[in-house]
Design a protein around this motif. Structure first.
Motif: not given
Ligand code: 9WO
Length: 253
Positions: A54-65, A119-122
């Motif tokens: 969220f918020g854009g920018g390059p690259g991907m994050l690890m999905a939460i689920a 994701d910061e919530r993890v």
């Protein structure tokens, strides 16, 4: 002790944990290293484990689920929740002190990030602690996890613990290790310090302690500041400094 590693590259961790002292600790049943791949918990046809930030920018994050389900699956294996560590340059620095504390746990879970992060919530809700092995960025947490497994694994090994009494082990006393020499006594690279050939164990102990103190003073003064030095340590270090200065000024003349 059991260590579970949450990783998209289980083969890397498994091959690291097979070799050397850590491999022997595993084959002797003193250590068990398991891996758990979040990809096995992805539910779509492509087994997706990444997600756009969220918020854009390059690259991907690890999905939460997939990450949450992988963690839940390793946590299910014991009644008491295991301590969960995420390998991250944003974490607190790993020290030998922390290694010794972690080595006493029955279970440890190491979470390895990939892509641009997690994701910061993890991190807030499912991770107890973030640990860094140094101030540099890697492409993922696996190499850092392998460092943690190695440092912990060697402390589980009974034979090694006998060989290295806690006091002699480098860093256990908060100092660097002394220099070591083996055969031959005379080599084109130089000679072995006489004292090590003397058979005088008290002199050898003093020489080694003096070298450890001197090297720490030269190379890692930050460690020396925090070390608890006895009166005889201070005297040995002063001797080292005097000899060091004499050798330097002598060399310059
Ligand atoms: C990238 C980055 C770029 C500029 C400033 C800070 C930054 N931090 C990161 C970052 O944390 N990238 C991570 C890459 C994302 C998840 C896994 N990656 C990771 C773990 N790289 N390095 C580690 C790591 C772990 C433990 N100790 C040292 C490094």
């Amino acid at each position: 002790m059991r260590i579970d590693v949450i990783t998209l590259f289980p083969e890397f961790i498994e091959s690291c944990a097979l070799v050397g002292v850590v491999g022997r600790a595993q084959s002797r049943g003193l250590l068990q290293v398991n891996t758990c791949n979040p990809r096995d918990f992805a539910t779509d046809n492509h087994r997706t484990v990444d997600s756009r930030p969220f918020g854009g920018g390059p690259g991907m994050l690890m999905a939460i689920a997939p990450l949450r389900d992988a963690l839940a699956s390793v946590q299910q294996d014991s009644a008491q929740p295991a301590h969960v560590v995420c390998m991250s340059p944003q974490g607190s620095r790993l020290t030998q002190q922390r290694v010794m504390e972690l080595a006493r746990l029955d279970r440890l879970v190491l979470v390895c990030g990939r892509y641009e992060g997690i994701d910061e919530r993890v991190l807030e809700h499912l991770v107890d602690e973030e640990l860094s092995v140094g101030d540099y960025v890697l492409s993922g947490g696996e190499l850092a996890a392998a460092i943690v497994i190695d440092a912990i694994g060697r402390l589980q090994d009974g034979a090694l613990n006998d060989a290295l009494s806690a006091e002699q082990d480098s860093f256990n006393a908060g100092l660097l290790d002394c220099p070591h020499y083996t055969r031959p006594v005379e080599d084109e690279l130089g000679a072995v310090p006489q004292v090590l050939l003397s058979g005088d164990h008290e002199s050898i102990r003093r020489w080694r302690r003096k070298q450890a103190l001197g090297r720490t003073w030269l190379r890692r003064p930050d460690l020396l500041m925090r070390a608890q030095l006895s009166e005889s340590d201070r005297a040995l270090l002063e001797e080292f400094r005097r000899e060091y200065r004499a050798a330097r000024t002598g060399g310059a003349l």
